[in-house]
Design a protein around this motif. Structure first.
Motif, PDB file in Angstrom:
ATOM      1  N   GLU A 123     121.578  32.420  80.494  1.00 15.96           N
ATOM      2  CA  GLU A 123     120.200  32.894  80.656  1.00 15.96           C
ATOM      3  C   GLU A 123     120.119  34.217  81.416  1.00 15.96           C
ATOM      4  O   GLU A 123     119.060  34.844  81.451  1.00 15.96           O
ATOM      5  CB  GLU A 123     119.381  31.816  81.371  1.00 15.96           C
ATOM      6  CG  GLU A 123     119.226  30.535  80.550  1.00 15.96           C
ATOM      7  CD  GLU A 123     118.695  29.366  81.362  1.00 15.96           C
ATOM      8  OE1 GLU A 123     118.484  29.548  82.589  1.00 15.96           O
ATOM      9  OE2 GLU A 123     118.501  28.271  80.789  1.00 15.96           O
ATOM     10  N   SER A 124     121.238  34.616  82.025  1.00 16.84           N
ATOM     11  CA  SER A 124     121.230  35.858  82.794  1.00 16.84           C
ATOM     12  C   SER A 124     121.471  37.061  81.876  1.00 16.84           C
ATOM     13  O   SER A 124     121.815  36.920  80.701  1.00 16.84           O
ATOM     14  CB  SER A 124     122.323  35.812  83.872  1.00 16.84           C
ATOM     15  OG  SER A 124     123.607  35.922  83.261  1.00 16.84           O
ATOM     16  N   SER A 125     121.327  38.256  82.436  1.00 14.19           N
ATOM     17  CA  SER A 125     121.564  39.468  81.639  1.00 14.19           C
ATOM     18  C   SER A 125     123.022  39.569  81.203  1.00 14.19           C
ATOM     19  O   SER A 125     123.326  40.129  80.140  1.00 14.19           O
ATOM     20  CB  SER A 125     121.173  40.707  82.458  1.00 14.19           C
ATOM     21  OG  SER A 125     121.918  40.755  83.679  1.00 14.19           O
ATOM     22  N   ASP A 126     123.943  39.010  81.987  1.00 18.39           N
ATOM     23  CA  ASP A 126     125.361  39.056  81.630  1.00 18.39           C
ATOM     24  C   ASP A 126     125.698  38.135  80.458  1.00 18.39           C
ATOM     25  O   ASP A 126     126.782  38.250  79.874  1.00 18.39           O
ATOM     26  CB  ASP A 126     126.227  38.650  82.839  1.00 18.39           C
ATOM     27  CG  ASP A 126     126.173  39.676  83.963  1.00 18.39           C
ATOM     28  OD1 ASP A 126     125.865  40.842  83.671  1.00 18.39           O
ATOM     29  OD2 ASP A 126     126.428  39.292  85.123  1.00 18.39           O
ATOM     30  N   GLY A 127     124.793  37.222  80.121  1.00 21.65           N
ATOM     31  CA  GLY A 127     125.048  36.302  79.019  1.00 21.65           C
ATOM     32  C   GLY A 127     124.410  36.731  77.716  1.00 21.65           C
ATOM     33  O   GLY A 127     124.363  35.950  76.756  1.00 21.65           O
ATOM     34  N   ARG A 128     123.936  37.987  77.662  1.00 21.03           N
ATOM     35  CA  ARG A 128     123.184  38.437  76.491  1.00 21.03           C
ATOM     36  C   ARG A 128     124.026  38.395  75.220  1.00 21.03           C
ATOM     37  O   ARG A 128     123.530  38.030  74.154  1.00 21.03           O
ATOM     38  CB  ARG A 128     122.658  39.848  76.719  1.00 21.03           C
ATOM     39  CG  ARG A 128     121.895  40.414  75.526  1.00 21.03           C
ATOM     40  CD  ARG A 128     121.314  41.771  75.828  1.00 21.03           C
ATOM     41  NE  ARG A 128     120.328  41.691  76.905  1.00 21.03           N
ATOM     42  CZ  ARG A 128     119.763  42.772  77.473  1.00 21.03           C
ATOM     43  NH1 ARG A 128     120.101  43.988  77.055  1.00 21.03           N
ATOM     44  NH2 ARG A 128     118.881  42.618  78.439  1.00 21.03           N
ATOM     45  N   ASP A 129     125.306  38.772  75.295  1.00 24.34           N
ATOM     46  CA  ASP A 129     126.117  38.808  74.077  1.00 24.34           C
ATOM     47  C   ASP A 129     126.301  37.410  73.492  1.00 24.34           C
ATOM     48  O   ASP A 129     126.240  37.222  72.267  1.00 24.34           O
ATOM     49  CB  ASP A 129     127.468  39.467  74.335  1.00 24.34           C
ATOM     50  CG  ASP A 129     128.222  38.867  75.512  1.00 24.34           C
ATOM     51  OD1 ASP A 129     127.628  38.032  76.242  1.00 24.34           O
ATOM     52  OD2 ASP A 129     129.401  39.220  75.711  1.00 24.34           O
ATOM     53  N   ARG A 131     124.189  34.929  74.031  1.00 20.60           N
ATOM     54  CA  ARG A 131     122.847  34.533  73.592  1.00 20.60           C
ATOM     55  C   ARG A 131     122.519  35.155  72.242  1.00 20.60           C
ATOM     56  O   ARG A 131     121.982  34.484  71.346  1.00 20.60           O
ATOM     57  CB  ARG A 131     121.828  34.940  74.657  1.00 20.60           C
ATOM     58  CG  ARG A 131     120.483  34.273  74.529  1.00 20.60           C
ATOM     59  CD  ARG A 131     119.651  34.421  75.804  1.00 20.60           C
ATOM     60  NE  ARG A 131     119.381  35.805  76.158  1.00 20.60           N
ATOM     61  CZ  ARG A 131     119.883  36.426  77.233  1.00 20.60           C
ATOM     62  NH1 ARG A 131     120.688  35.767  78.048  1.00 20.60           N
ATOM     63  NH2 ARG A 131     119.584  37.692  77.488  1.00 20.60           N
ATOM     64  N   ASP A 132     122.860  36.421  72.065  1.00 14.28           N
ATOM     65  CA  ASP A 132     122.605  37.091  70.789  1.00 14.28           C
ATOM     66  C   ASP A 132     123.394  36.427  69.664  1.00 14.28           C
ATOM     67  O   ASP A 132     122.897  36.299  68.534  1.00 14.28           O
ATOM     68  CB  ASP A 132     122.980  38.573  70.880  1.00 14.28           C
ATOM     69  CG  ASP A 132     122.012  39.374  71.743  1.00 14.28           C
ATOM     70  OD1 ASP A 132     120.923  38.841  72.056  1.00 14.28           O
ATOM     71  OD2 ASP A 132     122.362  40.512  72.121  1.00 14.28           O
TER      72      ASP A 132
END
Length: 658
Positions: A123-129, A131-132
């Protein structure tokens, strides 16, 4: 705190209506709450909960008791494990020295904390890849949250730094690995994380998938074996699928995490998967606690078909569940099917399943004949699966090549019999294989026996079940395992190991129930839900019931025709034939109202079931602790009261089981 106080504390902390409400919606009706019974299918609510007394009761199937009894029945757990399940739900720790205190709880607790950390990382910005990637696969935010998916960063020591005080335990769980320098490093790095929960919902381990573009050859990895993680005994998604598995009495088996998640998102919420390994006997035993049928979906390519054959052999050998198969066109997996097909088409797909043993037989006789048919792989998925059903169910003999050299096929059939552990299976493979090849079954059997002296198919003289000490039962010994290749539309009769006297009485009542509905089809709808929920003891009675139920549900109704006109396996005909004649004669003599007969038989079967439990009660009581002894005494009193009530309501017609 004493063990009795612990039990009372747990029951006081968990409102019975809250816990049971997780399994079936409840609505207020005066001082009661009512809902549909979670133990048997019904359309009109007959299940009641009395919060002030902490009790539940179903007027349809007769089940009832307190909250611990509910957990024992719904989860198929012994007393102490049921109590521990409720304690975990309430957040109460069992007193030290308690009988069922779990020495592995510290591992589960740490895994839960790690799972929350992975989820927060996603859920953090570092988990965006990560999540995408999950969103690109079509997963919704609700689905991601429901399965508590997470992300591990591209770091060698993120987890190690996150839980510095737990380093030794993380190494035990395999979440940290020791390198050549003996310095621990993170096992999961830059992967989508799938928490793997046991049947009670505890985090036992994790799975991780690489992201697109990675050069890591290991696409999926799982937690290593640990004190709480054993791949051969855990199924991914089982915790989330349990309510639907119980409701449908069936589990859908697929191969991967995303297959499970995709099917759940599409509304097929009884899907589970093994953890990167083939299905094991332990997996089937686990599913058999909650379901009667295992529906396995396989890709139609070579690897998928090999997996389907392994599943079919295992299911036939272990004989725990009715095993059915759905085949998809080559290159299409269940996740793709779930995404591409609208729900009506998905329902059509599940309607195409066929008995797993038919796949095994036809692949022995005609390897890859179906998938080699011209144009079949280009069919829409539901049409491909429907044609596979037609072929493997034996309903399209014209697809067998003309001018087939039967000798090699027959030799393959003989060779395959060595993989079967029971004579009854070998006999049925010989008979069904001979018919598929257009040969005389008796001649094929004789040739097999000549080639393998002493290993011929066992013969049995099966009659109606009788109790040795009851003169009212007709003669004839109970058969062994029922035939494996019985019908295209219903699974095969299962073997029953129940030989104690009260199980024999239950089995006889089941036989009479199935036969009574055969001769009185007009009553089928009235009693269908109640009988379908029975945990049948007699395999032939269950097979006949499922056969009739399939015809009823598909609109293929019958008119009370003679028993011999039905397309039933030979052993079932032999087992039930004498009793079928007896029931037919009784009906022709103008016996009592059939509806009253069925009602009496249901009560009688329940009486015998209670008797069986009471016989087992003493053995359980002698080894129980003080808390369980008190509980067993309460159960004994309740069941004795139910037994007396059932006995007083029976009419006891002379021609039925005494």
């Amino acid at each position: 705190m004493s063990q009795r106080d612990f039990k009372d504390q747990v029951l006081a902390a968990v409102p019975i209506e809250t816990y049971i409400g997780r399994y079936t919606p409840l609505k207020r009706a005066g001082k009661y709450l009512k809902g549909l019974c979670p133990f048997h299918g019904e359309k009109t609510p007959s299940f009641t909960v009395t919060p002030e007394k902490g009790l539940y009761h179903c007027f349809g199937c007769g089940r009832g008791g307190d909250l611990i009894r509910f957990v024992m029945d719904i989860e198929r757990l012994p007393f102490n494990e049921a109590l521990d399940t409720l304690a975990r739900f309430a957040g109460i720790e069992r007193p030290k020295g308690g009988r069922s205190a779990d020495p592995n709880q510290r591992y589960y607790d740490l895994n839960d904390r790690v799972a929350r950390a992975f989820q927060a990382q996603l859920e953090s910005s570092d988990g965006r890849d990560v999540r995408d990637y999950l969103v690109s696969r079509g997963l919704t935010a609700e689905t991601i949250a429901h399965f508590q998916l997470g992300a591990s960063p591209d770091s060698w020591d993120w987890l190690k730094k996150k839980f510095p005080a737990d380093e030794a335990t993380l190494v035990e769980l395999g979440l940290l690995k020791r390198g050549q320098s003996d310095a621990p490093y993170d096992f999961f790095r830059h992967r989508a994380i799938f928490p793997i929960r046991d049947v009670s919902g505890r985090a036992a381990g994790f799975g991780g998938r690489i992201l697109p573009g990675s050069d890591n050859p290991a696409k999926y990895i799982n937690s290593p074996e640990s004190p709480v993680f054993h791949k051969s005994r855990i199924l991914y998604g089982l915790f989330q699928a349990l309510p639907e598995i119980r409701a449908k009495s069936a589990a859908v088996i697929v191969e991967g995490y995303l297959d499970v998640i995709g099917l759940h998102q599409a509304g097929v919420k009884h899907a589970v998967a093994p953890l990167g390994t083939a299905l094991t006997p332990e997996h089937l035993a686990l599913l058999s606690r909650y379901a009667r049928e295992a529906i396995a979906i396989f890709d139609g390519d070579r690897a998928g078909r090999n997996a389907a054959l392994k599943f079919s052999r295992l299911a036939l050998d272990r004989d725990m569940l009715r095993a059915t198969v759905i085949l998809l066109p080559g290159g299409l997996d269940p996740f793709d099917a779930a995404r591409q097909l609208p729900r009506p088409r998905l329902d059509e797909l599940f309607a195409t399943r066929f008995p797993a043993e038919r796949l095994l037989l036809h692949e022995v006789l005609f390897p890859e004949l179906f998938v080699s048919r011209e144009g079949v792989d280009a069919l829409p998925v539901w049409e491909y699966a429907a044609q596979a059903n037609e072929y493997y169910s034996g309903r399209r003999p014209e697809w067998t090549p003309s001018g087939l050299d039967r000798r090699p096929a027959l030799d393959r059939l003989y060779a395959s019999l060595g993989e079967l552990s029971r004579d009854s299976d070998r006999r049925m493979f010989l008979e069904e294989g001979a018919r598929a090849l257009g040969l005389d079954p008796a001649s094929v059997r004789r040739e097999w026996e000549e080639r393998h002296p002493g290993a011929g198919a066992a013969r049995s003289s099966a009659g109606a079940v009788r109790a040795p000490d009851e003169p009212g039962f007709p003669g004839g010994e109970r058969s062994g395992r029922a035939p494996a290749l019985a019908s295209a539309s219903v699974g095969a009769p299962r073997r029953s190991e129940k030989t104690d006297p009260w199980s024999v009485r239950v089995a006889r009542a089941e036989q009479e129930l199935a036969l009574e509905l055969l001769y009185a089809p007009e009553l089928f709808g009235r009693f269908q839900a109640e009988i379908s929920d029975l945990n049948f003891v007699d395999p032939h009675a269950e097979f006949l019931w499922r056969y009739l139920e399939t015809r009823y549900l598909t609109g293929n109704l019958w008119t009370g025709a003679e028993f011999s006109r039905f397309d039933l396996p030979e052993e079932t005909v032999r087992a039930l034939g004498p009793l079928a004649m007896e029931r037919a004669e009784a009906r022709s003599d103008g016996e009592t109202d059939p509806a009253l007969v069925v009602s009496d038989l249901l009560r009688r079967r329940r009486r015998f079931e209670i008797k069986k439990w009471l016989v087992e009660w003493e053995a359980r009581y002698t080894v129980a602790d003080s808390v369980e002894k008190a509980y067993l005494l309460e159960e004994q009193a309740r069941l004795l009261k139910e037994y007396t009530d059932l006995e007083s309501r029976e009419r006891r017609p002379g021609s039925l089981t005494p």
